[in-house]
Design a protein around this motif. Structure first.
Motif, mmCIF file in Angstrom:
data_model
loop_
_atom_site.group_PDB
_atom_site.id
_atom_site.type_symbol
_atom_site.label_atom_id
_atom_site.label_comp_id
_atom_site.label_asym_id
_atom_site.label_seq_id
_atom_site.Cartn_x
_atom_site.Cartn_y
_atom_site.Cartn_z
ATOM 1 N N SER A 95 4.281 12.761 -14.985
ATOM 2 C CA SER A 95 3.821 11.502 -14.801
ATOM 3 C C SER A 95 2.603 11.026 -15.627
ATOM 4 O O SER A 95 1.701 11.874 -16.179
ATOM 5 N N SER A 101 -3.278 7.137 -8.458
ATOM 6 C CA SER A 101 -3.084 8.611 -8.425
ATOM 7 C C SER A 101 -1.711 8.870 -7.954
ATOM 8 O O SER A 101 -1.105 9.930 -8.073
ATOM 9 N N TYR A 102 -0.776 7.837 -7.680
ATOM 10 C CA TYR A 102 0.556 8.159 -7.067
ATOM 11 C C TYR A 102 1.598 7.413 -7.760
ATOM 12 O O TYR A 102 2.448 7.007 -7.350
ATOM 13 N N ASN A 103 1.558 7.453 -9.157
ATOM 14 C CA ASN A 103 2.607 7.308 -10.016
ATOM 15 C C ASN A 103 3.710 8.051 -9.941
ATOM 16 O O ASN A 103 3.738 9.145 -9.431
ATOM 17 N N GLU A 104 5.080 7.574 -9.920
ATOM 18 C CA GLU A 104 6.279 8.218 -9.772
ATOM 19 C C GLU A 104 6.463 9.481 -10.875
ATOM 20 O O GLU A 104 5.957 9.147 -11.704
ATOM 21 N N GLN A 105 6.804 10.565 -10.260
ATOM 22 C CA GLN A 105 7.057 11.583 -11.041
ATOM 23 C C GLN A 105 8.413 11.491 -11.559
ATOM 24 O O GLN A 105 9.598 11.214 -10.643
ATOM 25 N N PHE A 106 8.679 11.954 -12.850
ATOM 26 C CA PHE A 106 9.908 11.983 -13.556
ATOM 27 C C PHE A 106 10.286 13.561 -13.392
ATOM 28 O O PHE A 106 9.615 14.142 -14.340
ATOM 29 N N TYR B 33 1.506 7.785 0.528
ATOM 30 C CA TYR B 33 2.858 7.392 -0.114
ATOM 31 C C TYR B 33 3.848 8.014 -0.030
ATOM 32 O O TYR B 33 4.169 9.200 0.232
ATOM 33 N N PHE B 35 8.163 8.294 -0.925
ATOM 34 C CA PHE B 35 9.024 8.394 -1.931
ATOM 35 C C PHE B 35 10.568 8.450 -1.656
ATOM 36 O O PHE B 35 10.709 9.456 -0.603
ATOM 37 N N TYR B 37 14.037 9.854 -3.765
ATOM 38 C CA TYR B 37 14.852 10.437 -4.841
ATOM 39 C C TYR B 37 16.195 10.628 -4.515
ATOM 40 O O TYR B 37 16.555 10.964 -3.558
ATOM 41 N N LEU B 45 16.080 14.839 -10.445
ATOM 42 C CA LEU B 45 15.741 13.942 -9.439
ATOM 43 C C LEU B 45 15.456 12.596 -9.909
ATOM 44 O O LEU B 45 14.365 12.409 -10.700
ATOM 45 N N PHE B 47 13.955 8.741 -9.345
ATOM 46 C CA PHE B 47 13.155 8.231 -8.638
ATOM 47 C C PHE B 47 13.819 6.950 -8.196
ATOM 48 O O PHE B 47 14.405 5.972 -8.882
ATOM 49 N N ARG B 50 8.906 3.898 -4.096
ATOM 50 C CA ARG B 50 7.622 4.263 -3.747
ATOM 51 C C ARG B 50 7.156 3.329 -2.770
ATOM 52 O O ARG B 50 7.301 1.969 -2.809
ATOM 53 N N ALA B 95 3.613 12.127 -0.477
ATOM 54 C CA ALA B 95 2.590 12.299 -1.479
ATOM 55 C C ALA B 95 1.286 12.606 -1.064
ATOM 56 O O ALA B 95 1.009 11.850 -0.124
ATOM 57 N N ASN B 98 -3.338 15.540 -4.970
ATOM 58 C CA ASN B 98 -3.329 15.011 -6.295
ATOM 59 C C ASN B 98 -1.836 14.535 -6.710
ATOM 60 O O ASN B 98 -1.292 14.927 -7.693
ATOM 61 N N ASN B 99 -1.124 13.798 -5.678
ATOM 62 C CA ASN B 99 0.161 13.410 -5.978
ATOM 63 C C ASN B 99 1.237 14.460 -5.951
ATOM 64 O O ASN B 99 2.078 14.704 -6.409
ATOM 65 N N LEU B 101 4.011 16.445 -4.053
ATOM 66 C CA LEU B 101 4.938 15.928 -3.218
ATOM 67 C C LEU B 101 5.440 16.822 -2.214
ATOM 68 O O LEU B 101 5.852 18.003 -2.597
#
Lengths: 116, 113
Positions: A95, A101-106, B33, B35, B37, B45, B47, B50, B95, B98-99, B101
């Motif tokens: 990301s 802090s919570y950007n989508e993860q690819f 947050y 999500f 997927y 996965l 997205f 969010r 999340a 530090n993000n 999941l």
């Protein structure tokens, strides 16, 4: 734009051998994550890199697992020596590093590891 | 501790039927947050959405819609008029830190033509 790539897609090894998984994140993504899904279980967090630094490795199961990200680009995850319970699918995700802090993860397609 | 529960493992529907996937989460954080997927047969996965804990508005994107209810700690996902291309595994995730999941076990959706 290329997505997250992982190599190999499948790996079958015998107990006691060593395996190295590779992840190439999306170009420009400074955050890199490793996750693992053991059969029948949830996908679990392993560790997080910010550029070349390990930000959080609290999910690493034990010291048989070693992750590196030299130069802050691609990352490797080495399992040495592999045990039967290490079998599963290993996912890599990346990301952007921003003020949020919570950007989508690819995510990449994963590496399916089978330890016999 | 963070936890996500997706109770149904496999759901089969006939094409054009609606399907709702339940997601219940646990967290002590006041800001968090959520999500969703999608994992198609290719494995990665993808997205979908969010949602932050302060925004309880439902959201619709084409045939997809999400219902977030903080009072019941749920973030459910509905596919309207399902199509064969919707066949996949769907994961709900929370999340934290530090993000990182925390994922549920996933729902395998099979759409029968």
């Amino acid at each position: 734009e290329a997505g997250v790539t992982q190599f190999p897609s499948h790996s079958v090894i015998e107990k006691g051998q060593t395996v190295t998984l590779r992840c190439d994140p999306i170009s420009g993504h400074d955050n890199l994550y490793w996750y693992r899904r053991v059969m029948g279980k949830e996908i679990k967090f392993l560790l997080h890199f910010v550029k070349e630094s390990k930000q959080d490795e609290s999910g690493m199961p034990n010291n048989r697992f070693l992750a590196e990200r030299t130069g802050g680009t691609y990352s490797t995850l080495k399992v040495q020596p592999a045990e039967l319970e290490d079998s599963g699918v290993y996912f890599c995700a990346s990301s952007q590093l921003t003020g949020f802090s919570y950007n989508e993860q690819f995510f990449g397609p994963g590496t399916r590891l089978t330890v016999l | 501790a963070q936890k996500v529960t997706q109770a149904q493992t496999e759901i089969s529907v006939v094409e054009k039927e609606d399907v709702t996937l339940d997601c219940v989460y646990e967290t002590r954080d006041t800001t968090y947050y959520l999500f969703w997927y999608k994992q198609p047969p290719s494995g990665e996965l993808v997205f979908l959405i969010r949602r932050n804990s302060f925004d309880e508005q439902n959201e619709i994107s084409g045939r997809y819609s999400w219902n977030f209810q903080k009072s019941t700690s749920s973030f459910n996902f509905t596919i309207t008029a399902s199509q064969v291309v919707d066949s996949a595994v769907y994961f709900c995730a929370l999340a934290y830190g530090n993000n990182r999941l925390a994922f549920g076990k996933g729902n395998q959706v099979v759409v029968i033509p």
